[in-house]
Motif scaffolding. Structure first.
Motif, PDB file in Angstrom:
ATOM      1  N   ILE A   8       0.867  -1.181   0.000  1.00  0.00           N
ATOM      2  CA  ILE A   8       0.000   0.000   0.000  1.00  0.00           C
ATOM      3  C   ILE A   8       0.904   1.232   0.000  1.00  0.00           C
ATOM      4  O   ILE A   8       1.777   1.350   0.854  1.00  0.00           O
ATOM      5  N   PHE A   9       0.711   2.116  -0.975  1.00  0.00           N
ATOM      6  CA  PHE A   9       1.512   3.342  -1.027  1.00  0.00           C
ATOM      7  C   PHE A   9       0.610   4.567  -1.003  1.00  0.00           C
ATOM      8  O   PHE A   9      -0.480   4.556  -1.586  1.00  0.00           O
ATOM      9  N   PHE A  10       1.093   5.631  -0.362  1.00  0.00           N
ATOM     10  CA  PHE A  10       0.346   6.893  -0.324  1.00  0.00           C
ATOM     11  C   PHE A  10       0.891   7.862  -1.366  1.00  0.00           C
ATOM     12  O   PHE A  10       2.098   8.081  -1.455  1.00  0.00           O
ATOM     13  N   LEU A  11      -0.035   8.436  -2.155  1.00  0.00           N
ATOM     14  CA  LEU A  11       0.311   9.396  -3.192  1.00  0.00           C
ATOM     15  C   LEU A  11      -0.517  10.657  -2.970  1.00  0.00           C
ATOM     16  O   LEU A  11      -1.227  10.764  -1.968  1.00  0.00           O
ATOM     17  N   ALA A  12      -0.416  11.605  -3.914  1.00  0.00           N
ATOM     18  CA  ALA A  12      -1.140  12.872  -3.745  1.00  0.00           C
ATOM     19  C   ALA A  12      -2.602  12.784  -4.180  1.00  0.00           C
ATOM     20  O   ALA A  12      -3.453  13.487  -3.646  1.00  0.00           O
ATOM     21  N   SER A  13      -2.903  11.930  -5.152  1.00  0.00           N
ATOM     22  CA  SER A  13      -4.267  11.872  -5.697  1.00  0.00           C
ATOM     23  C   SER A  13      -4.432  10.615  -6.531  1.00  0.00           C
ATOM     24  O   SER A  13      -3.455   9.916  -6.812  1.00  0.00           O
ATOM     25  N   ALA A  14      -5.652  10.353  -6.955  1.00  0.00           N
ATOM     26  CA  ALA A  14      -5.900   9.220  -7.854  1.00  0.00           C
ATOM     27  C   ALA A  14      -5.281   9.487  -9.219  1.00  0.00           C
ATOM     28  O   ALA A  14      -4.786   8.574  -9.877  1.00  0.00           O
ATOM     29  N   THR A  15      -5.307  10.731  -9.638  1.00  0.00           N
ATOM     30  CA  THR A  15      -4.707  11.076 -10.936  1.00  0.00           C
ATOM     31  C   THR A  15      -3.207  10.775 -10.913  1.00  0.00           C
ATOM     32  O   THR A  15      -2.654  10.269 -11.885  1.00  0.00           O
ATOM     33  N   GLU A  16      -2.566  11.073  -9.777  1.00  0.00           N
ATOM     34  CA  GLU A  16      -1.148  10.714  -9.676  1.00  0.00           C
ATOM     35  C   GLU A  16      -0.988   9.195  -9.791  1.00  0.00           C
ATOM     36  O   GLU A  16      -0.076   8.704 -10.462  1.00  0.00           O
ATOM     37  N   ALA A  17      -1.869   8.453  -9.149  1.00  0.00           N
ATOM     38  CA  ALA A  17      -1.778   6.991  -9.199  1.00  0.00           C
ATOM     39  C   ALA A  17      -1.794   6.505 -10.657  1.00  0.00           C
ATOM     40  O   ALA A  17      -1.058   5.594 -11.025  1.00  0.00           O
TER      41      ALA A  17
ATOM     42  N   SER B  49      -5.109  -2.959 -13.937  1.00  0.00           N
ATOM     43  CA  SER B  49      -5.328  -1.829 -13.022  1.00  0.00           C
ATOM     44  C   SER B  49      -6.822  -1.541 -12.909  1.00  0.00           C
ATOM     45  O   SER B  49      -7.535  -1.507 -13.910  1.00  0.00           O
ATOM     46  N   LEU B  50      -7.280  -1.339 -11.682  1.00  0.00           N
ATOM     47  CA  LEU B  50      -8.696  -1.053 -11.446  1.00  0.00           C
ATOM     48  C   LEU B  50      -8.841   0.254 -10.662  1.00  0.00           C
ATOM     49  O   LEU B  50      -8.341   0.390  -9.548  1.00  0.00           O
ATOM     50  N   ASP B  51      -9.553   1.212 -11.259  1.00  0.00           N
ATOM     51  CA  ASP B  51      -9.849   2.496 -10.618  1.00  0.00           C
ATOM     52  C   ASP B  51     -11.103   2.309  -9.755  1.00  0.00           C
ATOM     53  O   ASP B  51     -12.175   2.006 -10.275  1.00  0.00           O
ATOM     54  N   VAL B  52     -10.945   2.444  -8.432  1.00  0.00           N
ATOM     55  CA  VAL B  52     -12.093   2.257  -7.534  1.00  0.00           C
ATOM     56  C   VAL B  52     -12.429   3.558  -6.781  1.00  0.00           C
ATOM     57  O   VAL B  52     -13.033   3.524  -5.708  1.00  0.00           O
ATOM     58  N   VAL B  53     -12.036   4.699  -7.373  1.00  0.00           N
ATOM     59  CA  VAL B  53     -12.150   5.981  -6.657  1.00  0.00           C
ATOM     60  C   VAL B  53     -13.554   6.215  -6.102  1.00  0.00           C
ATOM     61  O   VAL B  53     -13.718   6.569  -4.942  1.00  0.00           O
ATOM     62  N   SER B  54     -14.586   5.996  -6.913  1.00  0.00           N
ATOM     63  CA  SER B  54     -15.924   6.331  -6.422  1.00  0.00           C
ATOM     64  C   SER B  54     -16.738   5.094  -6.012  1.00  0.00           C
ATOM     65  O   SER B  54     -17.930   5.200  -5.734  1.00  0.00           O
ATOM     66  N   SER B  55     -16.081   3.920  -5.940  1.00  0.00           N
ATOM     67  CA  SER B  55     -16.819   2.740  -5.471  1.00  0.00           C
ATOM     68  C   SER B  55     -16.311   2.223  -4.125  1.00  0.00           C
ATOM     69  O   SER B  55     -17.026   1.515  -3.417  1.00  0.00           O
ATOM     70  N   ILE B  56     -15.094   2.597  -3.745  1.00  0.00           N
ATOM     71  CA  ILE B  56     -14.542   2.168  -2.483  1.00  0.00           C
ATOM     72  C   ILE B  56     -15.108   3.059  -1.360  1.00  0.00           C
ATOM     73  O   ILE B  56     -15.317   4.236  -1.635  1.00  0.00           O
ATOM     74  N   PRO B  57     -15.401   2.613  -0.153  1.00  0.00           N
ATOM     75  CA  PRO B  57     -15.213   1.279   0.379  1.00  0.00           C
ATOM     76  C   PRO B  57     -16.407   0.345   0.141  1.00  0.00           C
ATOM     77  O   PRO B  57     -16.405  -0.773   0.647  1.00  0.00           O
ATOM     78  N   HIS B  58     -17.384   0.803  -0.648  1.00  0.00           N
ATOM     79  CA  HIS B  58     -18.525  -0.065  -0.935  1.00  0.00           C
ATOM     80  C   HIS B  58     -18.067  -1.320  -1.681  1.00  0.00           C
ATOM     81  O   HIS B  58     -18.545  -2.425  -1.429  1.00  0.00           O
TER      82      HIS B  58
ATOM     83  N   PHE C 168      -6.595   1.581  -7.085  1.00  0.00           N
ATOM     84  CA  PHE C 168      -6.276   2.924  -6.567  1.00  0.00           C
ATOM     85  C   PHE C 168      -7.524   3.761  -6.326  1.00  0.00           C
ATOM     86  O   PHE C 168      -8.578   3.555  -6.930  1.00  0.00           O
ATOM     87  N   PHE C 169      -7.353   4.692  -5.377  1.00  0.00           N
ATOM     88  CA  PHE C 169      -8.458   5.609  -5.055  1.00  0.00           C
ATOM     89  C   PHE C 169      -7.916   6.867  -4.388  1.00  0.00           C
ATOM     90  O   PHE C 169      -6.760   6.896  -3.953  1.00  0.00           O
ATOM     91  N   SER C 170      -8.734   7.903  -4.341  1.00  0.00           N
ATOM     92  CA  SER C 170      -8.440   9.068  -3.503  1.00  0.00           C
ATOM     93  C   SER C 170      -9.512   9.106  -2.419  1.00  0.00           C
ATOM     94  O   SER C 170     -10.459   8.325  -2.449  1.00  0.00           O
ATOM     95  N   VAL C 171      -9.353   9.986  -1.447  1.00  0.00           N
ATOM     96  CA  VAL C 171     -10.134   9.842  -0.211  1.00  0.00           C
ATOM     97  C   VAL C 171     -11.363  10.750  -0.103  1.00  0.00           C
ATOM     98  O   VAL C 171     -12.152  10.617   0.836  1.00  0.00           O
ATOM     99  N   GLN C 172     -11.525  11.679  -1.075  1.00  0.00           N
ATOM    100  CA  GLN C 172     -12.598  12.680  -0.940  1.00  0.00           C
ATOM    101  C   GLN C 172     -13.950  12.202  -1.476  1.00  0.00           C
ATOM    102  O   GLN C 172     -14.885  12.969  -1.561  1.00  0.00           O
ATOM    103  N   LYS C 173     -14.032  10.928  -1.844  1.00  0.00           N
ATOM    104  CA  LYS C 173     -15.315  10.410  -2.340  1.00  0.00           C
ATOM    105  C   LYS C 173     -15.908   9.475  -1.283  1.00  0.00           C
ATOM    106  O   LYS C 173     -16.409   9.942  -0.277  1.00  0.00           O
ATOM    107  N   GLY C 174     -15.805   8.149  -1.487  1.00  0.00           N
ATOM    108  CA  GLY C 174     -16.463   7.221  -0.568  1.00  0.00           C
ATOM    109  C   GLY C 174     -16.004   7.283   0.883  1.00  0.00           C
ATOM    110  O   GLY C 174     -16.753   6.930   1.787  1.00  0.00           O
ATOM    111  N   PHE C 175     -14.774   7.704   1.107  1.00  0.00           N
ATOM    112  CA  PHE C 175     -14.307   7.757   2.497  1.00  0.00           C
ATOM    113  C   PHE C 175     -14.756   9.032   3.216  1.00  0.00           C
ATOM    114  O   PHE C 175     -14.605   9.139   4.433  1.00  0.00           O
TER     115      PHE C 175
END
Ligand code: PLP
Length: 362
Positions: free
Chosen positions: A64-73, A165-174, A186-193
């Motif tokens: 698990i790595f931390f980045l700046a955004s999903a776009t960076e991922a 690669s699977l983009d789960v930005v707006s489906s995680i954590p569902h 990959f995901f960013s945190v301002q959506k489902g979280f």
């Protein structure tokens, strides 16, 4: 006193209800003055990583790595997986973004595209043999279309050599992902979280990590401070290569723990109940129709709605204390989007629907 609005926007969205309390505790404990090389920071990092593993069922060998955004991922995934050939399932603006990034990084891209509001037929997908990376979006936030995870797993089974690669930005954590079939999630945190924006997370399979190493030993550039190798060097000490967004990492760990305690299955079930309620209500309300007509493709977490005067609808809802999203891109004049994330309660959803009915008869 005027109640603050509730944000049903697809991201940034309504904050998860425990966030203000955790922000307060970050201040109270002076966490935001900590050095990112201190043991206290490493404790925060470790807690967040462990909480995410528990909540999302992430296998120990996946990094698990931390980045700046999903776009960076998106950019890091392309850099760390492919010398030349990438393949992209494009069903809207976000799934298109990673194909454009790959193209900008000089790769030869192949795409299969679906009309907006629909998905591709996964049986039509033919992956060229030299393909190194395949990208799929789980939930296309621009159109409100969901991808069946079984199709994604099947794609990997049929093409085991390419990384997926699977983009789960707006489906995680569902979304409940079976990580054994996915090389990059990959995901960013301002959506489902329901967190403030400013953090991206990428989950990398052991095989994908090895591919990056092979690329490097062949003197191919996989990037600098955020190559998997550099990220891993620090991650093993529970650190980041740069000075990170400490608050965001802390909040993600706290909210992941809150969700785990509440029961993620519970949260997922609630999401489905709210989605059903929203789709039923929208179908029955004059002037509103779901944009995605195939019920199997309707996203439970981002509901796109056709409406003749979306600006007016948004303004009226706003006056009642509800913010909803505009249509994406060219759909701005014909659609609105409603997010259904864990931060949105059944009560809020029912009130929103009630208000929609009231407005539509005004
Ligand atoms: C929002 C979104 C992104 C981009 O996320 P950022 O945090 O803005 O980089 C990518 N993919 C999907 C599906 C999204 O919804």
């Amino acid at each position: 006193m005027i109640q603050p609005s509730i944000y049903f926007t697809p991201g940034p969205s309504q904050l998860y209800p425990t966030v203000p309390r955790h922000i307060q505790s970050a201040f109270d404990n002076n966490l935001l003055s900590l050095s990112h090389r201190s043991s206290q920071f490493s404790d925060i990092y470790k807690h967040t990583e462990e909480s995410l593993r528990k909540l999302l069922d992430i296998p120990n060998r996946h990094r698990i790595f931390f980045l700046a955004s999903a776009t960076e991922a998106m950019e890091r995934i392309v850099q760390n997986s492919a010398r030349k050939h990438t393949y992209h399932v494009v069903i809207g603006a976000f799934s298109e973004r990673i194909s454009k990034i790959s193209n900008q990084l000089g790769k030869q891209i192949t795409t299969i595209e679906a009309e907006h509001g629909t998905n591709v037929d996964f049986q039509d997908i033919i992956i060229p043999t030299q393909t190194e990376l395949i990208t799929v979006v789980h939930n296309e936030t621009s159109t409100g279309v969901i991808t069946d995870l079984n199709h994604v797993y099947q794609l990997k089974k049929e093409n085991p050599k390419a990384l997926l690669s699977l983009d789960v930005v707006s489906s995680i954590p569902h979304a409940h992902i079976d990580f054994k079939y996915i090389d990059f999630t990959f995901f960013s945190v301002q959506k489902g979280f329901g967190l403030p924006a400013g953090l991206g997370v990428v989950i990398v399979s052991p095989k994908a990590f090895d591919v990056s190493r092979t690329l490097q030993t062949n003197t191919y550039s996989t990037g600098s401070y955020h190559s998997w190798k550099e990220l891993a060097k620090y991650a093993q000490k529970y650190q980041t290569s740069e000075t990170p967004n400490v608050l965001a990492i802390y909040l993600l760990g706290q909210v992941a723990q809150d969700m785990y305690r509440l029961g993620i299955e519970n949260i997922r079930e609630q999401t489905m109940i709210k989605a059903q309620y929203l789709y039923n209500h929208i179908s029955q309300t004059e002037g509103l129709t779901p944009f995605v007509s195939d019920t199997n493709l309707q996203s439970p977490t981002v509901i796109t709605v056709r409406n003749a005067e979306p600006d007016k609808l948004q303004t009226k809802l706003s006056q009642h204390g509800y913010e909803i999203g505009s249509g994406y891109g060219s759909f701005q004049t014909s659609q609105v989007r409603i997010a259904n994330f864990p931060a949105h309660t059944i009560y809020d959803v029912k009130q929103l629907c009630h208000t929609l009915t009231k407005i539509s008869t005004e």
